[in-house]
Enzyme design. Structure first.
Site, mmCIF file in Angstrom:
data_model
loop_
_atom_site.group_PDB
_atom_site.id
_atom_site.type_symbol
_atom_site.label_atom_id
_atom_site.label_comp_id
_atom_site.label_asym_id
_atom_site.label_seq_id
_atom_site.Cartn_x
_atom_site.Cartn_y
_atom_site.Cartn_z
ATOM 1 C CE LYS A 1 -3.225 2.701 2.929
ATOM 2 N NZ LYS A 1 -2.430 3.771 2.295
ATOM 3 C CD GLU B 1 11.579 5.759 10.472
ATOM 4 O OE1 GLU B 1 11.823 6.344 11.823
ATOM 5 O OE2 GLU B 1 12.357 6.387 9.503
ATOM 6 C CB CYS C 1 11.758 10.239 9.777
ATOM 7 S SG CYS C 1 12.715 9.215 9.208
ATOM 8 C CD GLU D 1 8.542 12.974 12.610
ATOM 9 O OE1 GLU D 1 8.899 12.650 12.562
ATOM 10 O OE2 GLU D 1 7.120 12.317 12.830
#
Length: 514
Positions: A204, A285, A319, A415
């Site tokens: 996906k 992750e 990230c 974040e």
């Protein structure tokens, strides 16, 4: 087989390489606006409901219209993967590795084409796009070689009268949920790993960058991958995400994305469904809030260069991007001024232009989130550079620097995933490391210092999965710097490293009496 070496990056200072990239951009632009189907068990399936993939540098430009999978399609894809697993698991690991090597070779021959598509669909400037494609090649080359090392298992001891073997078996159906920020590299790597280890995949891709993922499916088919081994189901997470994660026949889930989604997946995957006879394994992750520590004994030009590239490369949408700087108070003011001066020189604009250091952020949702954090930053600190956007044509955010921010403030803890970096002051190196660790994430970090004892202190005490000395905190290379973090950054999967493939395998001991 030649020893593994990472794919070299393109030198765009050479005129012939720039011309080749421009030619690739023109080729990709000729294919804009096409429709793309699902691929389930090798069958192309067009749906009425489609996602419009667009160029974030130019929101009016359509990359393609991609069919969206329904829950029924997701079920069908899992069933196809389950059936294909019965034969794929028996295929010689050498053959599986050879398919990856062929896929890497195909990608290498079309490298600029894939990179150009990343510039248009993903908003990646040339160097960032080139590195993305190179990393995809690296994952395929590296994992192929790693499988050849694992195919016969590991040595165990035998006693008189018995013979013992320890080997590895594939798990089964794997669901791969890939991100948009490394739309080719991470997508290809997280697909290649289960494939080469004998698992089958339901892939996906991100709804922001599905076309590059479809092109990868074409590469796999050309490389000889049998139908059903990878099934491609783009679509809304709301429509098919839970169906895939909770499906009783799924054995492994590989996810790259936000902490919220990753933790939701961990919880949902832990629930045993009716008819499920195994525990699901999750590789996650989940992002970071990454810090560069600048010591009083640092080279401030090295520190400035590291901060600029790590914070603003690909508009901070990594990230691993630097979003926190903790600097010793002795050099703090000078460092802030140097970073301010260099930040104001950066060019922002269409990612397909070689002259722009920064391109757009990925979509309207991202730009709105970043703008909210910029307003928060104005309340929590001093705006030094940037703080503005340009949404007239694309999703452009200018590189933004905040100074005099407390290390535990919101913009230093949450974040943002954009080109925003905050500076906090520390009284000494001990406090700098303390502040650096004071976040729920533990992905990457860097320390800039010419004092060896302080570097060794950081090696011992700075709790991140990837730690760098006297360089930036982004840019891990497959096979050289295995990548992955701990704390709330994920399951410490170490992609591109010697321990990664075994996460897709289960160990078995066979003992025979002689």
């Amino acid at each position: 087989m030649i020893p593994y070496k990472h794919e070299p990056f393109t030198d765009f200072t050479k005129q012939e390489n720039r011309e080749a990239y421009e030619k690739a951009l023109e080729k990709v632009k000729q294919e804009l606006g096409k429709e793309y189907p699902l691929i389930i068990n090798g069958e192309r399936i067009y749906t009425d409901d489609k996602t419009r993939s667009y160029n974030p540098s130019n929101k009016e430009e359509t990359i393609g219209y991609v069919s969206k999978a329904s829950a029924e399609h997701a079920d069908k894809a899992v069933a196809a993967a389950k059936e294909a697993f019965q034969t794929w698991r028996t295929v010689d690991p050498k053959t599986r590795a050879d398919i990856l090597f062929r896929a890497a070779a195909i990608t290498r021959r079309r490298k600029h084409e894939f990179s150009a598509l990343l510039s248009l669909e993903g908003g990646k400037p040339w160097k960032e796009a080139d590195a993305d494609t190179a990393e995809a090649i690296d994952f395929m080359e590296y994992y192929g070689r790693q499988m050849l090392e694992l195919k016969d298992g590991k040595k165990v001891e035998s006693r008189p009268g018995e013979y013992n073997q320890f080997d590895y078996l594939p798990i089964g159906v794997s669901v791969v949920i890939s991100p948009w920020n490394f739309a080719y590299a991470i997508m290809a790597g997280t697909t290649a790993a289960p494939v080469v280890t004998g698992n089958t995949v339901v892939l996906k891709p991100s709804s922001n960058t599905p076309v590059i993922s479809y092109k990868f499916m074409e590469v796999l088919e050309e490389a000889g991958l049998p139908k059903g081994v990878v099934n491609w189901v783009p679509g809304s997470s709301r429509d098919i995400g839970d169906v895939l994660v909770e499906h009783k026949d799924v054995g492994l889930i590989s996810f790259t994305g936000s902490k919220k989604v990753g933790t939701d997946i961990m919880q949902k995957a832990s629930k045993i469904q009716d008819g499920q006879a195994h525990l699901k394994r999750v590789i996650a992750e989940m992002g970071g809030k990454d810090t560069i520590v600048v010591d009083s004994e640092a080279d401030l030009q090295v520190a400035t260069d590291a901060i600029i590239y790590s914070a603003f490369g690909f508009s901070g949408q990594k990230c691993s991007a630097c979003s926190r700087v903790i600097a010793d108070e002795k050099i703090y003011d000078e460092l802030v001024e140097k970073v301010k001066a260099e930040t104001e020189k950066l060019t922002v604009g269409d990612a397909s232009s070689y002259d722009n250091f920064m391109g757009p952020v990925i979509d309207e949702k991202s730009i709105n989130k970043i703008k909210e954090y910029i307003e928060i930053g104005k309340q929590e600190g001093r705006l030094v550079a940037g703080g503005n956007t340009d949404e007239s044509k694309g999703n452009f955010v200018y590189p933004t620097v905040f100074a005099d921010v407390k290390h535990d403030s919101r913009i230093m803890q949450e974040e943002i995933f954009g080109p925003v970096v905050g500076f906090s002051k520390a009284k000494d190196f001990d406090q700098a490391i303390e502040f650096a660790n004071d976040t729920e994430y533990g992905l990457t970090g860097a320390v800039i210092s010419n004092n060896r004892m302080k570097l060794e202190q950081a090696r011992r005490d700075f709790m991140v999965g990837n730690l760098y000395f006297n360089r930036g905190c982004t840019g891990a290379i497959v096979g050289y710097q295995p990548f992955g973090g701990f704390k709330m950054s994920g399951t410490d999967s170490k992609a591109g490293g010697p321990d990664y493939l075994v996460l897709h395998l289960q160990g078995r001991t066979v003992s025979e009496a002689l």
